[in-house]
Design an enzyme around this catalytic site. Structure first.
Site, short mmCIF file in Angstrom:
data_model
loop_
_atom_site.label_atom_id
_atom_site.label_comp_id
_atom_site.label_asym_id
_atom_site.label_seq_id
_atom_site.Cartn_x
_atom_site.Cartn_y
_atom_site.Cartn_z
N ASN A 9 0.88 -1.17 0.00
CA ASN A 9 0.00 0.00 0.00
C ASN A 9 0.92 1.22 0.00
O ASN A 9 1.48 1.57 1.04
CB ASN A 9 -0.90 -0.02 1.25
CG ASN A 9 -1.73 1.25 1.38
OD1 ASN A 9 -1.75 2.09 0.47
ND2 ASN A 9 -2.40 1.41 2.51
N HIS A 95 -9.59 1.21 4.90
CA HIS A 95 -8.33 1.45 5.60
C HIS A 95 -8.58 2.41 6.77
O HIS A 95 -9.38 3.34 6.66
CB HIS A 95 -7.29 2.04 4.64
CG HIS A 95 -5.92 2.02 5.23
ND1 HIS A 95 -5.50 2.96 6.14
CD2 HIS A 95 -4.88 1.15 5.07
CE1 HIS A 95 -4.26 2.67 6.51
NE2 HIS A 95 -3.87 1.58 5.88
N GLU A 97 -6.95 4.82 7.88
CA GLU A 97 -6.72 6.24 7.59
C GLU A 97 -7.96 6.87 6.94
O GLU A 97 -8.29 8.02 7.20
CB GLU A 97 -5.47 6.38 6.70
CG GLU A 97 -4.20 6.12 7.52
CD GLU A 97 -3.03 5.57 6.74
OE1 GLU A 97 -3.02 5.64 5.50
OE2 GLU A 97 -2.10 5.06 7.40
N GLU A 167 -5.38 -4.79 10.56
CA GLU A 167 -4.40 -3.73 10.74
C GLU A 167 -4.68 -2.99 12.05
O GLU A 167 -5.51 -2.07 12.08
CB GLU A 167 -4.47 -2.73 9.58
CG GLU A 167 -4.12 -3.32 8.24
CD GLU A 167 -3.53 -2.28 7.29
OE1 GLU A 167 -2.53 -2.59 6.65
OE2 GLU A 167 -4.07 -1.15 7.22
N GLY A 173 2.46 2.52 10.79
CA GLY A 173 3.40 3.61 10.63
C GLY A 173 4.10 4.02 11.93
O GLY A 173 4.73 5.07 12.00
N SER A 212 3.39 -1.86 10.44
CA SER A 212 4.84 -1.92 10.67
C SER A 212 5.44 -3.30 10.37
O SER A 212 6.38 -3.73 11.04
CB SER A 212 5.18 -1.47 12.09
OG SER A 212 4.79 -0.11 12.28
P1 13P Z 1 2.95 0.55 7.67
O1 13P Z 1 3.45 -0.75 7.10
O2 13P Z 1 3.67 1.75 7.14
O3 13P Z 1 2.86 0.51 9.16
O4 13P Z 1 1.45 0.71 7.13
C1 13P Z 1 0.58 -0.35 7.22
C2 13P Z 1 -0.63 -0.03 6.44
O5 13P Z 1 -1.38 0.87 6.79
C3 13P Z 1 -0.88 -0.79 5.21
O6 13P Z 1 -2.14 -0.55 4.71
#
Ligand code: 13P
Length: 251
Positions: A9, A95, A97, A167, A173, A212
């Site tokens: 992603n 997601h 976010e 997730e 992140g 992560s």
């Molecule tokens: P990271 O791997 O940067 O933590 O992000 C995970 C993510 O949100 C994948 O959709």
């Protein structure tokens, strides 16, 4: 036996020159990985570039969001049919976010899931709890609510043509990966909840871990019985990291 899947992603990262170098490196570095599927979900403007670079390769591609509507006066939106026009196989829906920053609730996510499937795209449905929710010991409740909204709208059988991604929001992140045991516990919960409705769908469903995930922790995550690969953010932007993660997913 479920096969493994690794999906990158890219989020809102990229540029035509760096994309080209990254994609070419990923193609070369993952050739001959039998049994593992891989894909990258790129920003909309780069779908055409992804298609032209990846179309004759083993790497698939997709988008990170899709409209719940099929067409019309929805300024700034992109429909599922448009993603199909660019050869997408996958689209991420739900997601965290988008849930947190763009106010997408579970019902909207379910509509997007349905819109994706209606044209033959495979939705990658993200679920997961925040740190507060984990500390309040309501992880299972949160994940169940996110999942049930989809099942209510599209029915359990539709999950057979989707991919799930657990997730945990606190791991995204942050460099704070869930331990393999923490992740496995939630993956097993998800599979169990689906199995209660349809065991065949549950057994066949790929459930990815995201948050992560890196080259140095992927193998132990992917070794867990209910973790079928990864949804990779930051590490998918670094060719060597992403290739090593794909390597760790080899059956
Ligand atoms: P990271 O791997 O940067 O933590 O992000 C995970 C993510 O949100 C994948 O959709």
């Amino acid at each position: 036996m479920r096969s493994k899947l690794v999906v990158g992603n890219w989020k809102m990262h990229g540029g035509t020159v760096q994309n080209r170098d990254l994609l070419n490196a990923v193609i070369a570095g993952t050739e001959g990985m039998n049994g593992t599927s891989l894909a990258v979900c790129v920003p909309y403007p780069y779908l055409s570039q992804a298609q032209s670079i990846l179309q004759a390769t083993h790497v698939r591609w997709g988008a990170q969001n899709v409209s719940q509507y099929d067409k019309g006066a929805y300024t700034g939106e992109v429909s599922a049919a448009m993603l199909m026009d660019f050869g997408c196989r996958y689209v991420i829906v739900g997601h965290s976010e988008r849930r947190a920053l763009y106010g997408e609730d579970s019902h909207t996510v379910a509509l997007k899931f349905r819109a994706a499937q209606s044209v033959g795209l495979t939705p990658v449905l993200c679920v997961g709890e925040t740190l507060d929710q984990r500390e309040a010991a309501i992880t299972e409740q949160v994940v169940a609510e996110q999942l049930d909204a989809i099942i209510e709208l599209v029915g359990i059988d539709a999950l057979a043509k989707s991919v799930l991604a657990y997730e945990p929001v606190w791991a995204i992140g942050t460099g704070k990966t869930a331990t393999p045991e923490q992740a496995q516990e939630v993956h097993a919960f998800i599979r169990g909840r689906i199995a209660a409705n349809n065991s065949e769908v549950a057994t066949g469903l790929q459930i990815l871990y995201g948050g992560s995930a890196k080259a140095n922790n992927a193998a132990e995550l992917f070794a867990m019985p209910d973790i079928d690969g990864g949804l990779i953010g930051g590490a998918s932007l670094v060719a060597d990291e992403f290739i090593a993660i794909c390597d760790a997913a080899k059956n």
